[in-house]
Scaffold this motif. Structure first.
Motif, PDB file in Angstrom:
ATOM      1  N   HIS A 231       0.686  -1.153  -0.076  1.00 34.19           N
ATOM      2  CA  HIS A 231       0.054  -0.016   0.011  1.00 34.19           C
ATOM      3  C   HIS A 231       0.794   1.117   0.058  1.00 34.19           C
TER       4      HIS A 231
ATOM      5  N   ASP B  66       3.908   1.630   2.730  1.00 38.88           N
ATOM      6  CA  ASP B  66       4.639   0.427   3.230  1.00 38.88           C
ATOM      7  C   ASP B  66       6.183   0.855   2.805  1.00 38.88           C
TER       8      ASP B  66
ATOM      9  N   HIS C 129       0.536  -7.595   1.572  1.00 37.13           N
ATOM     10  CA  HIS C 129       2.060  -7.589   1.753  1.00 37.13           C
ATOM     11  C   HIS C 129       2.364  -8.801   1.330  1.00 37.13           C
TER      12      HIS C 129
END
Ligand SMILES: [Zn+2]
Length: 235
Positions: free
Chosen positions: A33, A36, A138
């Motif tokens: 995102h 991150d 992730h």
């Protein structure tokens, strides 16, 4: 543990790449995102940029799922603008992979699409999430990045990074001193105002203070290099 002959040769082949090299390196930091890459590698990104290397932050999605009080339909433009502001602070460039926040797809089509996108950047060094992580986006971008590295013939250096609250069971092997660029990293993280950075940024600082204590710096970011990839390219 034992190291195979192929792994030794792979390490040796990596020796010419250097962060201080005359040629600007191409660095890509992939993340689930917006926020991150800045959170996990912001200090290292700032150090690369200061050395004249070119850095791109490759986001899997535009953070469509959450942007504070605004309606979800408005999140993509809000968070895209935040990512672009963070990239300006880090002297990096934003790239978006076009997936949707919280609905990451990892299949053969998306492996191919992501590998093409990463290959178009012709990176020397790539950072991605450590794959054992609470957030499916992730984990997804970590798998997509690993697959792209394999498709590219394992040529670029591949490092894994950690993010506060989500990364699990991470034991890094190489540290980067970020003490002198901590304020830049902080500003890049606070560019993501819709994500309430005051809640999670202090936890990231706990991590970098701990990594600093491990390595003799005030603050450090720490990485695990895929040992079949080139090394010696951290700033
Ligand atoms: Zn995330």
């Amino acid at each position: 543990m034992s190291i195979s002959r192929r792994q030794l040769l792979a390490s040796a082949a990596a020796l010419p790449l250097r962060a201080e090299s005359a040629r600007p390196l191409k660095i890509v930091v992939t993340g689930g995102h917006p926020g991150d890459p800045e959170c996990g590698c912001g200090g290292t990104i700032a150090r690369y940029a200061a050395l004249g290397h070119r850095v791109a932050l490759l986001y899997l999605n535009r953070g469509e799922g959450f942007c504070g009080g605004a309606a979800p339909g408005r999140c993509a433009p809000i968070r895209t603008a935040e990512a672009e502001a963070a990239c300006r602070l880090l002297k990096a460039r934003a790239v978006f992979a076009g997936q949707y926040d919280g609905r990451a797809v990892v299949d053969s089509q998306h492996y191919d699409d992501f590998a093409r996108l990463l290959a178009a950047e012709s990176p020397d060094v790539v950072f991605t999430h450590w794959p054992i992580d609470r957030h499916p986006d992730h984990r997804a971008v970590s798998m997509l990045t690993l697959d792209a590295w394999l498709k590219a013939g394992r040529k670029f250096a591949l490092y894994y990074y950690e993010v506060a609250e989500d990364t699990m069971m991470f034991t890094p092997g190489e540290h980067v001193d970020i003490s002198g660029v901590e304020s830049v990293r902080r500003a890049a993280c606070y560019a993501h105002g819709s994500q309430r950075p005051e809640k999670w940024y202090p936890k990231q600082v706990e991590i970098t203070r701990f990594r600093g204590a491990e390595s003799g710096f005030a603050q450090a970011e720490a990485f695990l290099r895929h040992w079949e990839s080139p090394g010696g390219v951290l700033p």
